[in-house]
Design an enzyme around this catalytic site. Sequence first.
Site, PDB file in Angstrom:
ATOM      1  N   HIS A   1      12.287 -10.487 -72.227  1.00  0.00           N
ATOM      2  CA  HIS A   1      12.680  -9.220 -72.840  1.00  0.00           C
ATOM      3  C   HIS A   1      14.068  -8.835 -72.349  1.00  0.00           C
ATOM      4  CE1 HIS A   1      12.246  -5.313 -74.621  1.00  0.00           C
ATOM      5  NE2 HIS A   1      12.470  -4.724 -73.465  1.00  0.00           N
TER       6      HIS A   1
ATOM      7  N   LEU B   1       3.114  -3.007 -75.419  1.00  0.00           N
ATOM      8  CA  LEU B   1       4.334  -3.723 -75.814  1.00  0.00           C
ATOM      9  C   LEU B   1       5.430  -3.682 -74.746  1.00  0.00           C
ATOM     10  CD1 LEU B   1       5.889  -5.198 -78.060  1.00  0.00           C
ATOM     11  CD2 LEU B   1       6.734  -2.957 -78.766  1.00  0.00           C
ATOM     12  N   ASP B   2       5.933  -4.834 -74.387  1.00  0.00           N
ATOM     13  CA  ASP B   2       7.002  -4.952 -73.394  1.00  0.00           C
ATOM     14  C   ASP B   2       6.637  -4.291 -72.079  1.00  0.00           C
ATOM     15  OD1 ASP B   2       8.622  -6.389 -75.075  1.00  0.00           O
ATOM     16  OD2 ASP B   2       9.555  -4.618 -75.917  1.00  0.00           O
ATOM     17  N   GLU B   3       5.342  -4.155 -71.825  1.00  0.00           N
ATOM     18  CA  GLU B   3       4.916  -3.440 -70.623  1.00  0.00           C
ATOM     19  C   GLU B   3       3.968  -4.270 -69.785  1.00  0.00           C
ATOM     20  OE1 GLU B   3       5.663  -0.309 -69.373  1.00  0.00           O
ATOM     21  OE2 GLU B   3       7.249  -0.161 -70.856  1.00  0.00           O
TER      22      GLU B   3
END
Lengths: 286, 286, 286, 286
Positions: free
Chosen positions: D194, D229-231
């Site tokens: 990311h 998401l993205d976590e």
Amino acid sequence: MVVVIQCKDKVGLVAAITGVIAGQLFNIVSIRENVDTADNLFFARLVLESPVTDAMAPVQNVAGAELLQDMLKAVLPVGAIVRVNPEPHKKIALLVTKEYHCLGDILLRQHFGALGASVVCVIGNHDLLGDICQRFSVPFHHVPFEGKDRVAFESAVLRELEAYAFDYIVLAKFMRILSPDFIDRFPVRMINIHHSFLPAFIGANPYRQAFERGVKLIGATAHFVTNDLDEGPIIAQQIIPVNHTFTAADMMKAGKEIETAVLAKALQLVFDDRVFICNNKTIVFE
Amino acid sequence: MVVVIQCKDKVGLVAAITGVIAGQLFNIVSIRENVDTADNLFFARLVLESPVTDAMAPVQNVAGAELLQDMLKAVLPVGAIVRVNPEPHKKIALLVTKEYHCLGDILLRQHFGALGASVVCVIGNHDLLGDICQRFSVPFHHVPFEGKDRVAFESAVLRELEAYAFDYIVLAKFMRILSPDFIDRFPVRMINIHHSFLPAFIGANPYRQAFERGVKLIGATAHFVTNDLDEGPIIAQQIIPVNHTFTAADMMKAGKEIETAVLAKALQLVFDDRVFICNNKTIVFE
Amino acid sequence: MVVVIQCKDKVGLVAAITGVIAGQLFNIVSIRENVDTADNLFFARLVLESPVTDAMAPVQNVAGAELLQDMLKAVLPVGAIVRVNPEPHKKIALLVTKEYHCLGDILLRQHFGALGASVVCVIGNHDLLGDICQRFSVPFHHVPFEGKDRVAFESAVLRELEAYAFDYIVLAKFMRILSPDFIDRFPVRMINIHHSFLPAFIGANPYRQAFERGVKLIGATAHFVTNDLDEGPIIAQQIIPVNHTFTAADMMKAGKEIETAVLAKALQLVFDDRVFICNNKTIVFE
Amino acid sequence: MVVVIQCKDKVGLVAAITGVIAGQLFNIVSIRENVDTADNLFFARLVLESPVTDAMAPVQNVAGAELLQDMLKAVLPVGAIVRVNPEPHKKIALLVTKEYHCLGDILLRQHFGALGASVVCVIGNHDLLGDICQRFSVPFHHVPFEGKDRVAFESAVLRELEAYAFDYIVLAKFMRILSPDFIDRFPVRMINIHHSFLPAFIGANPYRQAFERGVKLIGATAHFVTNDLDEGPIIAQQIIPVNHTFTAADMMKAGKEIETAVLAKALQLVFDDRVFICNNKTIVFE
């Protein structure tokens, strides 16, 4: 001799500037220039050297600097900012709360003449840091927030500041949010150090959040203060690696190390007249 | 449009250069200039932009570049090197031995148009790396050292190189020492990547020495090749942290990572015409 | 509770150690272990926690630590070094010359309780740094070298040191070379900060040499002092990027920043009992 | 021989584990252990060595590994995960879109046996990257999104994946958001890279936002994919410095360099069985 210039851009600007400089027999040791094409703004920083072989060079002294400044203004667009030999030794006021790390580093550097600035006073909303200021013979004023509203608190701070002449206010871990009114009094003259993480954590206890998210880096950002909280033009940023063995307290400790380093770096750049502001960004001629 | 200039320094040089540029209605987007006062040498890199509002701008094309170059030469000291719009896409020849990491990275970048250069050929004193060159459709020539003395070996390499036009030779982990004769043929045109440690280790098996010394960082240096072995002007240097859990083999592996990154960085700077040589040092307008 | 162990390696060592610990109902929060297979040496650092649910845990206090230490020694090879709860707040003596940066940083950290150690005294062969010590209420002794030979000078230093109890001597930019006799008195107890470059420069004026070589990184190394000058076991190393605009003086200034940071880091690791020495290398359980 | 263990924590766990190991005459070369006290979870990674002096050591082969695994399970809490000699050469499937940089780096490393894994297949929602896969003799499947809804698209991807056995799915710049349904099929088996900035920018065109904010660092984060998401748990993070001369395009280019490096680093850690997940964090025994 350092020359910094900021003005509207137009074709021929560097030629006009360097023509004036050459006419005065200065040699250009280094030139950094940047045009912001979006806004048509021109920024330059020049380092000049008088020709050592020519004892008759007319502008080697302070009078010469003033003359050069006027000559440059004459060839630049209306509204140009020109500074020749900007004050090489700045004056700063510090606002602090309880944390010593940035303040201590700044006091130490200035004490040994390595800061490029003098600390004219320190104002703390707690009195914890008065002792270290006294050890470095720097005036400390305790302005408690307790029992005041923000307007009264900021008025009290301003009253203390009024007694001093300074170029910049440095928020060296000052933990109170300043009002737009206060900030507007010192445009482009307030510098803050902000613990910022990757990804950024908002709200209370950012180190706890960073710990719970298991970040592998923590960072810090030094920036000019604008009314857009923690969103002013960035001067410098750095990070320090952390790992799963770090508790939230360890992360806070690592954060202090990087905050100290980033603020020192940012101040050095600003005091050395290497930082320009263009909209909400900085141009740093490092 | 990029302009690079190298010449003897004198007062008024920037004014003369920028006067010519302004006369041709170019806008200077950025200018980097450096004077080496010890040797009285002047170096500059300018990025120009034609005024978009003026469709009549006379020097927007290649002919214009040539004209601008002549006009600049006319105002600069005798012997000045001026290049306007230096070839933006360089050509390079690679010399390799057995290690794939730098070669592979370079082939990959050029394959996707991200190198800023074309690899015209690869010459290896072993044939191990022929396969990867073939996969990227790049000519590979195997010139074994075995059975030759250095003169014969270098002659064979030169014979292969003669078939190609190239701007630079990149020693991408080429493990043979080249003769002064060979090096003299390509002044300021050969770039090497050197595993250098902190502190530097000399002689055979540097990673074994680094391991035994228990270093906490290992590094790499990309430099131009001169006859002073591993002592040419440094273009870029980086380090990678290591610790006591690293075996000598792990250190070698980490070393490869940093060698790959440093060489890629150095090539990007050189191909982008940001690197000048002044005595045994580089000036890098990064 | 921290346990550090160093001894000859053998099969079953970790089982024996952790068996003792489990028998005392401690929980192992973290364990770091390393075997030097070349020398058959075993190193371990454990962090223990008494079970909070068990109020009867017998070894939660200092007496418990001593008992645990004896129980561990009983299961380890002869000659094992075992320390349970090593003194968490060390005592250090500093030797300095004229440069303030490492000294000032150490004094500041200890003043605010962030050093993990107390500075019991500072000895300087110049008196320049007496003032800053006084400001931090730390004893300073001026032992000039002038008019003495090395034996007499070192005797004078030792006489001052005799008045104090300390765990480590830190050479915080002490610019005199100490004799083997002096060094032998404090084995594994003296820590030095060394400006080391990439590549390393030997002899007088390393920053001038670095400048002339045009390095892009400069570094610093903190290490234990042995009789092999600047060659003792490395504790920490870091670098800082520089470029062609740096004068030799600028490089020296950058060097001071990195020296300060590396020494602070190394001291933190040592004071936290994370550093072991194995031959001429360190094992750092970071 | 590598042993990784994950289970509920209790007093005596390390003693029990190392007792079993000592009983089998293995030497422990290194042990990393971490207890998450908040959740009472225990994680360990051990590197064992058979005693070279004992030719009769019973568990040197794969059968031995299985036996050791059973013996360890017998002394650990119910539900413990124990792996002795986890597959040292992993198998991975890649999902990509158009960007070549992470894919190319992974293909290159695996081609030369330096990845610690084999790429069993690459699936792209565009066909741009089929050519490079073919050059490295790796199967590429083009599964266009166009003309499908997400359910149909993901079903098509799953159909391609079904033909392969793999340990991990790596999203090497895969620019489509996957559904919870898809993600749930591969718990702790999907790794993403990311672009994350400091401060983090959300939404379209993060590099444009970073440029407008004038950041001085950009970063990248490799993490396990969860439905947040993205976590998901962060494996590795790094940054690269940028400055005011960087356009948004230059920042994107710098971003690609750091994405490539961070993903390579994260994969190496995962493939080497050094990464554990504890809640939404990783423990990395680096």
